[in-house]
Design an enzyme around this catalytic site. Sequence first.
Site: not given
Ligand SMILES: *Cc1c(COP(=O)(O)O)cnc(C)c1O
Length: 434
Positions: A24, A152, A253, A282
């Site tokens: 970014y 997100y 997610d 993550k």
């Molecule tokens: C960081 C994140 C993503 C994307 O993961 P990347 O490994 O950066 O592609 C998707 N959903 C949530 C909730 C996130 O925090």
Amino acid sequence: MIYNHQIAPQDLLRLDREHVWHPYTDFTNPGLITPITRAQGVELQLADGRVLIDGMSSWWAAVHGYNHPVLNQAVIDQLGKIAHVMFAGITHEPAVKLAATLARITPQGLNKVFFSDSGSVAVEIALKMALQYWHAQGQAQRTMFLTLKRGYHGDTFGAMSVCDPHSGMHHLFHHTLAHHLFAEAPTCGFDDTFQESHIAKFAQLIQQHRQKIAAVILEPIVQGAGGMRFYSPEYLRRVRELCDKHEILLIVDEIATGFGRTGKLFACEHAGISPDIMCLGKALSGGYITLAATLCNDKVSNGIASGDNPAFMHGPTYMANPLACAVANASIELLLSTNWQERVAAISQQMRDELAPCKDFSYVKDVRTLGAIGVVELHEPVNTAQLMPLFIEQGVWVRPFGHIIYLMPPFIINPEQLSRLTSAVLKVVSALAD
Ligand SMILES: *Cc1c(COP(=O)(O)O)cnc(C)c1O
């Protein structure tokens, strides 16, 4: 350039600026870029020998800190066996062990694991699973996703299409994104008393579009990159009920929340619910190697298998990379073998106490903590470029965004190190008065 040629320190930033794009970031004006030469425990070491206490866990992944002997050994041991092998028609112990572990420790019913390389891709896979499930049920008209504003889910096209339409990248890519349904972000805070009115608009949307919706997708309990908002477990319980009522799949997610960050191993546990599909990433590999996973229950996997195209149509080249799976196995074992819940609770309490004085400033809108997440929300957006040098001066690595200054330290941080983080935040917040 020969492979082991070292770049002279004075050339590093010049070459970085010439060739490297950062996340970014405007490459013509990247702002302060800080070279790190080593990372150990909760410390990032700079070229000049200074160290920064890490308050970010490298975007919430490095829960055990850096250069951990157990995780290092897991990578080294696996490296001597298989660094990588294609996953079509082949399997290996690190992947099987990790899948079985994830099926055991995640909410009930999530039995099938699809590995990928990044969180965004895990989200793409989740969306695709939902679409292929409905296709197999003869309901291919279900192509919409219902999600929440302020959400997100990643940077790829499918993921972008379910990110917040304002703070996400919709304004740039709007003309190419699929159009989905956005309910208001939950307004009922984590500890607030839930009322039916809090879910009324969501309930109305799901009812109105029930025949076109393939799945609801949301971040459970914590909306992360969309503003570090914590919402009521009762809201999540009601979403599960509404999905059941209308026979719509629920995708959760947990990429940011998984592996203890919110005080539960998975944020769904706050609400006692289980989704049909779950995304992990993550902290899955303890911040070592990029790895993500999409889990689903038997309803979804059997549903897909019963269709005319029983094969699920996805297959990343580096799927289930053995090094990544091995370190993920070690990281989960390490986490579960420690008193992580007490540690996260202690971090939470200390952040709550030590960040509380931030509330005294008129430009601070809210101070909140949940698990090992501490947030100071301002009325106005922060100027990240202006604040970064201040944090580095204080010897901490904290990177604010939007209206948010936040801490998500590694779980191994000690009280003295955590105080360095909170006092740096307090100092920077008070400096905003000038
Ligand atoms: C960081 C994140 C993503 C994307 O993961 P990347 O490994 O950066 O592609 C998707 N959903 C949530 C909730 C996130 O925090």
